[in-house]
Design an enzyme around this catalytic site. Structure first.
Site: not given
Ligand code: BES
Ligand code: ZN
Length: 641
Positions: A354, A331-332, A420, A335, A307, A412
């Site tokens: 998320e 979704h993006e 999510y 953000h 995003e 990460d």
């Protein structure tokens, strides 16, 4: 719901609002008159950054960088603006594998600096001794060819095959491998950049373009592209791509960047982006970032989407040809509110980015395609949630909490699917108890009030109690349990889809020996196909899989999600006729979500490791660091294998 002013002040205090910083910034010498103590804003401690923002913090980054496609290095200068506490003598930045050549005060005076020892995934602190006065640091540096955030692609890895390509991926803690700055999501910075690229190439960034679009040429024939992001963003959102990049407009403020041969297809795939934007603004208030463009990257891009503000980065595997996977764009785009406006203060609260975004994604898709369609997505989401919980060891596992404790862990690697879908299920639960009208009003206010600020789970709970919930409702929701405890509470509202239940009924018949030719699939959307494939039993005889493949050509599917679901079944059942398609898929794209499970599934069998290693040996050089970092571990990969 009362909006008592004292209560508001209480909330503002609780969230450590930045009034003091405003005082500093508006003071000509950069020093606050009062209070002398604690004159820097409170940001929650971030275990994934070396920065000491209470002492000195970066407010602006100005880059002048030249990519070298021969040596795979970005080199140039990062000029930082800082604010500092009165007694601050040094500033600490995050770096990773950077070579620091020189640091000056921006007017030529050299400053002393020290690069500390490197730690895994955190990199090295860069400590610079501050001058007596002045708030500028000019850092001359270059990146390593192996910089974790930067992928350098050879021409063969692009669609055009003629020019090389490069792109960056900052989230979560990778920006420090290409920009020396305080790489913490709670330390927001504006940025500007000049990027000097070889002729025939274009640079794009997560920022406004400063006209003229392609600036002056230098003696080496390089063209300067200039950018400016005047809104303070978290540094994981700094982003750059350089290559043979064309632009195709969609609406007035929207469009697609991609290699020339991909741009047209991408623009028609994403044609609904303006409707998505209108839906998001209706629900959650104005889009604050100016333009919204989508950059479609070459196939090694390790994520579905990222995003980056004003410019979402996206995988080409979303280009199904029939707009069936564009919930990724929803979704993006979402953000732009949850994540980019209101941002997780540390990676411990990744779910605030998320989970909220996944919830909003569903709401945008509902506006766009209707309730029945959004419900299909939600059913899939709940299945993903159950799978994510299983993957981290079941509902007792501390990794199923929304609020995580990631100190000492690589964010990460630790930020999984739970954030999510459990995050979205939490908001669905709140919705089921307070109703949409109240939840939407709360969210709109939340994005407005906390725009450009960091957020934590604790603050969110305080805010919900203060601004949303009536007595008893917090308990009915079980907020604390949802956010701070493992497992998924049983009060998540059930999600149902008639269309998918009809698919289940067909699967049941087929499982009991029903003929493949009797399946009524002509009206199925991608969502129904995916549900069908996910509903097939663990083991299916090869003869029946062959029947399915003959009837529906799954192995040839141009829809990456359908192909992926099919290949998982093929591995599970050692269905060898699909293995050429598996090999082709693993060699032709590097999206982590697709490749990691396929390698892991092969590795799990008693026959698949050899196949996995053979494919991986060839594919690995084409994958991004983010992907190899994970799969190296899955396959216990050693160099020279
Ligand atoms: N911000 C994430 C990608 C990300 C997560 C990058 C963690 C680095 C660390 C992005 O918004 C995302 O969630 N992408 C998904 C899209 C999907 C949920 C529609 C993806 O890449 O698959
Ligand atoms: Zn996301």
């Amino acid at each position: 719901m009362t909006d008592h002013p004292l209560r508001l002040i209480g909330v503002l205090r609780a969230i450590g609002i930045l009034t003091v910083l405003v005082t500093i910034a508006s003071c000509p010498n950069g020093r606050a008159a009062a209070p002398a103590q604690n004159a820097m804003p409170e940001v929650p401690h971030d275990a994934h950054s070396y920065a000491v923002p209470q002492s000195a913090r970066v407010t602006h980054v100005s880059l002048d960088l030249t990519p070298d496609f021969e040596t795979h290095k970005l080199s140039g200068t990062a000029t930082l603006s800082i604010t500092r506490a009165p007694n601050a003598r040094q500033v600490v930045l995050d770096t990773r594998d950077l070579t620091i050549r020189r640091v000056t005060d921006g007017r030529g005076a050299t400053l002393t600096f020290e690069v500390g020892p490197a730690k895994a995934f955190l990199g090295s602190p860069l400590t610079i001794t501050l001058p007596e006065a002045g708030n500028t640091l000019a850092i001359e540096y270059e990146t390593a060819p192996s910089a974790a955030a930067v992928q350098w692609l050879a021409p063969v890895q692009t669609a055009g095959k003629k020019l090389p390509f490069l792109f960056t991926q900052g989230e979560a803690v990778l920006t420090r491998s290409w920009v020396p700055t305080q790489d913490s999501p709670g330390i927001r910075q504006t940025y500007g950049a000049t990027i000097r690229v070889p002729s025939g190439m274009r640079a794009v960034m997560s920022a406004d373009h400063v006209p003229p679009d392609a600036g002056e040429k230098d003696a080496q024939g390089r063209t300067a592209f200039r950018f400016s992001m005047t809104k303070a963003i978290a540094p994981y959102l700094f982003a750059l791509a350089v290559g043979d990049i064309a632009f195709e407009p969609i609406g007035k403020n929207t469009g697609v960047y991609a290699e020339p041969s991909v741009a047209g297809k991408a623009a028609s795939e994403f044609a609904e982006v303006d409707q998505m934007m209108a839906a998001a603004e209706r629900l959650f208030g104005p889009y604050r970032w100016g333009r919204y463009d989508i950059l479609v990257l070459p196939p090694s891009f390790p994520y579905g989407g990222m995003e980056n503000p004003t410019l979402t980065f996206a995988t080409p595997t979303v280009l199904a040809g029939d707009r069936s996977l564009v919930n990724l764009v929803a979704h993006e785009l979402a953000h732009s509110w949850s994540g980019n406006l209101v941002t997780n203060a540390t990676w411990d609260d990744f779910w605030l980015n998320e989970g909220f975004t996944t919830y909003i994604e569903g709401r945008i898709m509902e506006e766009l395609r209707g309730r029945a369609y959004a419900d299909m997505l939600r059913v899939g989401g709940r299945q993903d949630m159950q799978a994510a919980v299983r993957e981290v060891g079941g509902p007792e596992s501390p990794d199923t909490r929304l609020h995580l404790e990631l100190t000492g862990k690589d964010p990460d690697a630790a930020m999984g699917g739970v954030a999510y879908e459990k995050g979205a299920a939490f908001l669905q639960t709140v919705e089921s108890i307070v109703g949409r009208t109240r939840l939407d009003a709360f969210l709109r206010d939340y994005f407005d009030r906390f725009a450009f600020q960091p957020m934590t789970s604790t603050r969110l709970v305080a805010l919900m109690n203060d601004k949303l919930l009536q007595p008893g409702e917090a308990d009915r929701i079980g907020i604390q349990k949802w956010i701070f405890e493992p497992g998924v509470p049983p009060n998540a509202p059930p999600v149902q889809s008639e269309a998918l239940e009809a698919v289940d009924a067909q699967v049941a018949t087929w499982k009991n020996g029903g003929a493949t030719s009797a399946l009524q699939t002509t009206k199925w959307s991608t969502q129904e196909w995916l549900h069908f494939l996910r509903a097939l039993p663990e083991t299916v005889p090869s003869a029946r899989l062959a029947e399915l493949d003959r009837a529906f050509a799954f192995s040839q599917s141009g829809n990456s999600e359908i192909l992926f679901a099919w290949l998982k079944i093929a591995i599970r059942n050692r269905f060898q006729p699909a293995f050429p398609a598996l090999e082709k898929f693993l060699l032709s794209q590097g999206r982590l979500k697709f490749i990691a499970p396929l390698y892991a599934d092969l590795e799990k069998t008693d026959w698949g490791r050899k196949i996995a290693i053979e494919i991986y040996r060839r594919a690995r050089p084409t994958y991004h660091f983010v992907s190899t970092n994970t799969i190296d571990q899955t396959l216990k990969w050693r160099e020279g294998q």
